[in-house]
Motif scaffolding. Structure first.
Motif, PDB file in Angstrom:
ATOM      1  N   ALA A  86       1.429   0.680  -9.215  1.00  0.00           N
ATOM      2  CA  ALA A  86       0.887  -0.683  -9.135  1.00  0.00           C
ATOM      3  C   ALA A  86       1.973  -1.736  -9.033  1.00  0.00           C
ATOM      4  CB  ALA A  86       0.006  -0.962 -10.351  1.00  0.00           C
ATOM      5  N   GLY A  87       3.222  -1.301  -9.108  1.00  0.00           N
ATOM      6  CA  GLY A  87       4.318  -2.257  -9.024  1.00  0.00           C
ATOM      7  C   GLY A  87       4.635  -2.890 -10.370  1.00  0.00           C
ATOM      8  N   THR A  88       5.661  -3.698 -10.394  1.00  0.00           N
ATOM      9  CA  THR A  88       6.087  -4.409 -11.598  1.00  0.00           C
ATOM     10  C   THR A  88       5.970  -5.905 -11.365  1.00  0.00           C
ATOM     11  OG1 THR A  88       7.678  -2.649 -12.107  1.00  0.00           O
ATOM     12  CG2 THR A  88       7.996  -4.772 -13.222  1.00  0.00           C
ATOM     13  N   PRO A  89       5.345  -6.649 -12.258  1.00  0.00           N
ATOM     14  CA  PRO A  89       5.240  -8.101 -12.065  1.00  0.00           C
ATOM     15  C   PRO A  89       6.624  -8.753 -11.975  1.00  0.00           C
ATOM     16  CG  PRO A  89       3.734  -7.367 -13.781  1.00  0.00           C
ATOM     17  CD  PRO A  89       4.635  -6.194 -13.464  1.00  0.00           C
ATOM     18  N   VAL A  90       6.787  -9.611 -10.972  1.00  0.00           N
ATOM     19  CA  VAL A  90       8.046 -10.350 -10.832  1.00  0.00           C
ATOM     20  C   VAL A  90       8.312 -11.178 -12.075  1.00  0.00           C
ATOM     21  CG1 VAL A  90       9.243 -12.134  -9.497  1.00  0.00           C
ATOM     22  CG2 VAL A  90       7.896 -10.378  -8.314  1.00  0.00           C
ATOM     23  N   SER A  91       7.258 -11.678 -12.689  1.00  0.00           N
ATOM     24  CA  SER A  91       7.422 -12.504 -13.887  1.00  0.00           C
ATOM     25  C   SER A  91       8.083 -11.738 -15.025  1.00  0.00           C
ATOM     26  CB  SER A  91       6.063 -13.038 -14.350  1.00  0.00           C
ATOM     27  OG  SER A  91       5.171 -11.968 -14.615  1.00  0.00           O
ATOM     28  N   ASP A  92       7.932 -10.402 -15.023  1.00  0.00           N
ATOM     29  CA  ASP A  92       8.525  -9.600 -16.093  1.00  0.00           C
ATOM     30  C   ASP A  92      10.044  -9.563 -16.038  1.00  0.00           C
ATOM     31  OD1 ASP A  92       5.985  -9.072 -16.908  1.00  0.00           O
ATOM     32  OD2 ASP A  92       6.019  -6.916 -16.497  1.00  0.00           O
ATOM     33  N   VAL A  93      10.631  -9.831 -14.874  1.00  0.00           N
ATOM     34  CA  VAL A  93      12.087  -9.721 -14.748  1.00  0.00           C
ATOM     35  C   VAL A  93      12.760 -11.074 -14.581  1.00  0.00           C
ATOM     36  CG1 VAL A  93      11.898  -7.411 -13.780  1.00  0.00           C
ATOM     37  CG2 VAL A  93      11.989  -9.367 -12.244  1.00  0.00           C
ATOM     38  N   ARG A  94      11.998 -12.139 -14.687  1.00  0.00           N
ATOM     39  CA  ARG A  94      12.622 -13.463 -14.561  1.00  0.00           C
ATOM     40  C   ARG A  94      13.474 -13.807 -15.774  1.00  0.00           C
ATOM     41  NH1 ARG A  94       7.340 -16.360 -11.947  1.00  0.00           N
ATOM     42  NH2 ARG A  94       7.759 -15.787  -9.780  1.00  0.00           N
ATOM     43  N   SER A  95      13.255 -13.107 -16.864  1.00  0.00           N
ATOM     44  CA  SER A  95      14.016 -13.400 -18.083  1.00  0.00           C
ATOM     45  C   SER A  95      14.852 -12.208 -18.523  1.00  0.00           C
ATOM     46  CB  SER A  95      13.055 -13.801 -19.207  1.00  0.00           C
ATOM     47  OG  SER A  95      12.101 -12.767 -19.448  1.00  0.00           O
ATOM     48  N   THR A  96      15.401 -11.474 -17.545  1.00  0.00           N
ATOM     49  CA  THR A  96      16.312 -10.390 -17.887  1.00  0.00           C
ATOM     50  C   THR A  96      17.562 -10.968 -18.536  1.00  0.00           C
ATOM     51  OG1 THR A  96      17.403 -10.469 -15.735  1.00  0.00           O
ATOM     52  CG2 THR A  96      15.504  -8.987 -15.962  1.00  0.00           C
ATOM     53  N   GLN A  97      18.318 -10.120 -19.205  1.00  0.00           N
ATOM     54  CA  GLN A  97      19.544 -10.588 -19.857  1.00  0.00           C
ATOM     55  C   GLN A  97      20.504 -11.185 -18.836  1.00  0.00           C
ATOM     56  OE1 GLN A  97      21.551  -7.626 -22.162  1.00  0.00           O
ATOM     57  NE2 GLN A  97      23.244  -8.967 -22.729  1.00  0.00           N
ATOM     58  N   ALA A  98      20.595 -10.550 -17.654  1.00  0.00           N
ATOM     59  CA  ALA A  98      21.494 -11.061 -16.622  1.00  0.00           C
ATOM     60  C   ALA A  98      21.053 -12.450 -16.159  1.00  0.00           C
ATOM     61  CB  ALA A  98      21.533 -10.094 -15.442  1.00  0.00           C
ATOM     62  N   ALA A  99      19.736 -12.608 -15.889  1.00  0.00           N
ATOM     63  CA  ALA A  99      19.231 -13.903 -15.435  1.00  0.00           C
ATOM     64  C   ALA A  99      19.388 -14.957 -16.523  1.00  0.00           C
ATOM     65  CB  ALA A  99      17.772 -13.771 -15.017  1.00  0.00           C
ATOM     66  N   ALA A 100      19.120 -14.581 -17.776  1.00  0.00           N
ATOM     67  CA  ALA A 100      19.249 -15.533 -18.880  1.00  0.00           C
ATOM     68  C   ALA A 100      20.683 -16.030 -19.018  1.00  0.00           C
ATOM     69  CB  ALA A 100      18.786 -14.879 -20.181  1.00  0.00           C
ATOM     70  N   THR A 101      21.639 -15.138 -18.791  1.00  0.00           N
ATOM     71  CA  THR A 101      23.045 -15.534 -18.853  1.00  0.00           C
ATOM     72  C   THR A 101      23.353 -16.598 -17.807  1.00  0.00           C
ATOM     73  OG1 THR A 101      23.677 -13.347 -19.649  1.00  0.00           O
ATOM     74  CG2 THR A 101      25.425 -14.710 -18.713  1.00  0.00           C
ATOM     75  N   LEU A 102      22.809 -16.426 -16.608  1.00  0.00           N
ATOM     76  CA  LEU A 102      23.052 -17.399 -15.544  1.00  0.00           C
ATOM     77  C   LEU A 102      22.371 -18.724 -15.841  1.00  0.00           C
ATOM     78  CD1 LEU A 102      22.710 -15.113 -12.402  1.00  0.00           C
ATOM     79  CD2 LEU A 102      24.771 -15.806 -13.607  1.00  0.00           C
ATOM     80  N   VAL A 103      21.187 -18.682 -16.425  1.00  0.00           N
ATOM     81  CA  VAL A 103      20.498 -19.918 -16.798  1.00  0.00           C
ATOM     82  C   VAL A 103      21.318 -20.689 -17.821  1.00  0.00           C
ATOM     83  CG1 VAL A 103      18.462 -20.865 -17.952  1.00  0.00           C
ATOM     84  CG2 VAL A 103      18.199 -19.065 -16.239  1.00  0.00           C
ATOM     85  N   LEU A 104      21.886 -19.962 -18.795  1.00  0.00           N
ATOM     86  CA  LEU A 104      22.723 -20.613 -19.805  1.00  0.00           C
ATOM     87  C   LEU A 104      23.968 -21.231 -19.190  1.00  0.00           C
ATOM     88  CD1 LEU A 104      22.466 -18.059 -22.746  1.00  0.00           C
ATOM     89  CD2 LEU A 104      21.456 -20.348 -22.627  1.00  0.00           C
TER      90      LEU A 104
ATOM     91  N   GLN B   4       0.868  -1.176   0.000  1.00  0.00           N
ATOM     92  CA  GLN B   4       0.000   0.000   0.000  1.00  0.00           C
ATOM     93  C   GLN B   4       0.909   1.231   0.000  1.00  0.00           C
ATOM     94  OE1 GLN B   4      -3.277  -0.084   2.879  1.00  0.00           O
ATOM     95  NE2 GLN B   4      -2.832  -2.251   3.244  1.00  0.00           N
ATOM     96  N   PRO B   5       0.755   2.109  -1.007  1.00  0.00           N
ATOM     97  CA  PRO B   5       1.670   3.247  -1.131  1.00  0.00           C
ATOM     98  C   PRO B   5       1.774   4.089   0.129  1.00  0.00           C
ATOM     99  CG  PRO B   5       0.329   3.018  -3.099  1.00  0.00           C
ATOM    100  CD  PRO B   5      -0.225   2.044  -2.100  1.00  0.00           C
ATOM    101  N   ARG B   6       0.683   4.236   0.867  1.00  0.00           N
ATOM    102  CA  ARG B   6       0.733   5.084   2.051  1.00  0.00           C
ATOM    103  C   ARG B   6       1.370   4.367   3.239  1.00  0.00           C
ATOM    104  NH1 ARG B   6      -5.143   8.276   2.023  1.00  0.00           N
ATOM    105  NH2 ARG B   6      -4.808   9.354   0.028  1.00  0.00           N
ATOM    106  N   LEU B   7       1.057   3.076   3.384  1.00  0.00           N
ATOM    107  CA  LEU B   7       1.599   2.320   4.525  1.00  0.00           C
ATOM    108  C   LEU B   7       3.004   1.800   4.234  1.00  0.00           C
ATOM    109  CD1 LEU B   7      -1.579   0.334   5.632  1.00  0.00           C
ATOM    110  CD2 LEU B   7      -0.660   2.460   6.579  1.00  0.00           C
ATOM    111  N   ARG B   8       3.266   1.436   2.957  1.00  0.00           N
ATOM    112  CA  ARG B   8       4.588   0.966   2.533  1.00  0.00           C
ATOM    113  C   ARG B   8       5.144  -0.083   3.500  1.00  0.00           C
ATOM    114  NH1 ARG B   8       6.820   4.370  -1.320  1.00  0.00           N
ATOM    115  NH2 ARG B   8       8.955   3.880  -0.740  1.00  0.00           N
ATOM    116  N   PRO B   9       4.642  -1.317   3.441  1.00  0.00           N
ATOM    117  CA  PRO B   9       5.144  -2.363   4.345  1.00  0.00           C
ATOM    118  C   PRO B   9       6.648  -2.545   4.187  1.00  0.00           C
ATOM    119  CG  PRO B   9       3.911  -3.309   2.502  1.00  0.00           C
ATOM    120  CD  PRO B   9       3.662  -1.832   2.476  1.00  0.00           C
TER     121      PRO B   9
END
Length: 381
Positions: free
Chosen positions: A142-160, A93-98
């Motif tokens: 609204a935030g950014t979906p975690v799924s959107d960054v699972r295939s970053t170039q850095a992560a893809a390099t590590l998967v390879l 929550q933007p106001r409470l910011r857990p």
């Protein structure tokens, strides 16, 4: 900031919170839950060093008290700046910011030592939010979906490179859990027989005991030799029973350390010599580590304590802190007073790295890029 997970990999550029979120599971070896992850960023190029994970405090622990536990561990890594990632299931929550109270306390404690926080991120189950950026262009409310960054170039390099984080820490702990009651019972039966045989040999004089010790060390050497050419090594109950029985003898356990365990080179004083300590060329599939892991999962009770402790030491020496913690925790659950396990647990809690990590800090970031980068696997979990 940059991070490079191993000597054989290129440097990976991290340009924002999304890259941080994508890389942390690879640095830890598993996806964290209800955790604060602190990344130590060292030197002018902000290379990633220590990756420290802490369970989020319960309601009885004040944020300031928690910060006092967290910050000194990370400061030992001599960071220039740090990045903070809070993992929790509380809806954002933007106001409470857990997590903000916790981040503020940790940031203030770092500031007292002249270490600024470069980035702070809140990571929920499905989305993440930057806690330092207020720009809607790159960090939407609204935030950014975690799924959107699972295939970053850095992560893809590590998967390879063949690296894949486990689902959570429970999966990591299962790697050092006992294989099953039938296996552990069979090993215990053999160990009991071997200890009785040793006792009988003691009655016959020192030569008989020496022969038994030689049998144990020879079997260990042979198992390590087999492991070099067999990634799926399996010991039988007779082999495991004799080896864990032998490791009940502290002197014999230490002899096996001297003969086969490269982690000793990681101790602060090293083992002498004119050359600086270097990163052990072993990992989870190292032949010695593989044998020790077999002994640890095939046995239980007191018989498992020594192989678990030596396995934890192997992991620590390679910079695999999460696996080291899992192994030493099981060892201490079986024998809370086992001296070597107690000392190793203290080493891990204090986030003291192997000597090869200390060596890389004495050189400029550009002089030994491969070893400096390898330090990113050393973590406190």
């Amino acid at each position: 900031m940059t991070t490079s997970p191993s000597a054989s990999q290129p440097v990976l550029t991290v340009s924002g919170p999304g890259d941080l979120v994508s890389l942390v599971p690879y640095l830890l070896g598993f996806h964290p839950r209800r955790s604060l992850v602190v990344l130590s960023l060292r030197g002018p190029r902000l290379r990633c060093g220590l990756a420290a994970r802490f369970d989020l405090p319960d309601g009885t622990t004040a944020a300031e008290e928690f910060a006092t536990e967290v910050v000194p561990c990370v400061l030992r890594d001599e960071p220039s700046q740090v990045a903070l990632l809070v993992y929790d299931d509380t809806p954002w929550q933007p106001r409470l910011r857990p997590g903000q109270v916790l981040v503020d306390a940790v940031e203030q404690r770092f500031a007292e030592d002249g270490v600024p926080v470069k980035e702070a991120v809140y990571v929920g189950r499905e989305r993440f939010w930057s806690m330092t950026c207020r720009s809607a262009r790159c960090c939407p409310e609204a935030g950014t979906p975690v799924s959107d960054v699972r295939s970053t170039q850095a992560a893809a390099t590590l998967v390879l490179q063949g690296r894949a984080p486990l689902a959570d820490r429970d999966d990591l702990v299962s790697r050092v859990a006992p294989r099953g009651p039938l296996t552990t019972a069979a090993v215990a039966s053999v160990a009991e027989r071997e200890l009785a045989r040793r006792a009988a040999l003691e009655d016959g004089g020192v030569e008989g005991v020496r022969a038994w010790v030689s049998e144990v060390t020879g079997l260990f050497d042979a198992a390590v030799s087999r492991s070099r050419g067999d990634a799926s090594l399996r010991l039988d109950a007779d082999e495991a029973g004799l080896l864990v029985a032998g490791m009940l003898d502290i002197g014999l356990r230490d002899a096996l350390c001297e003969r086969c365990s490269a982690w000793l080179e990681g101790l602060p004083e090293g083992r002498g010599g004119s050359h600086p300590p270097r990163r052990p060329e072993h990992h989870e599939d190292d032949p010695v580590t593989r044998v020790l892991r077999e002994l640890a999962v095939m046995s239980d009770g007191q018989l498992a304590v020594a192989p678990l402790t030596l396995l934890a030491a192997q992991y620590w020496g390679a910079g695999e802190g999460a696996l080291a913690n899992a192994a030493v925790e099981r060892a201490l659950s079986l024998d809370p007073d086992y001296r070597l396990a107690v000392l190793l647990a203290q080493l891990l809690r204090a986030a003291i790295p192997p000597a090869w990590v200390q060596t890389t800090r004495r050189f400029g970031a550009g002089e030994r890029p491969s070893e400096e980068a390898s330090a990113s696997r050393m973590l406190r979990d």
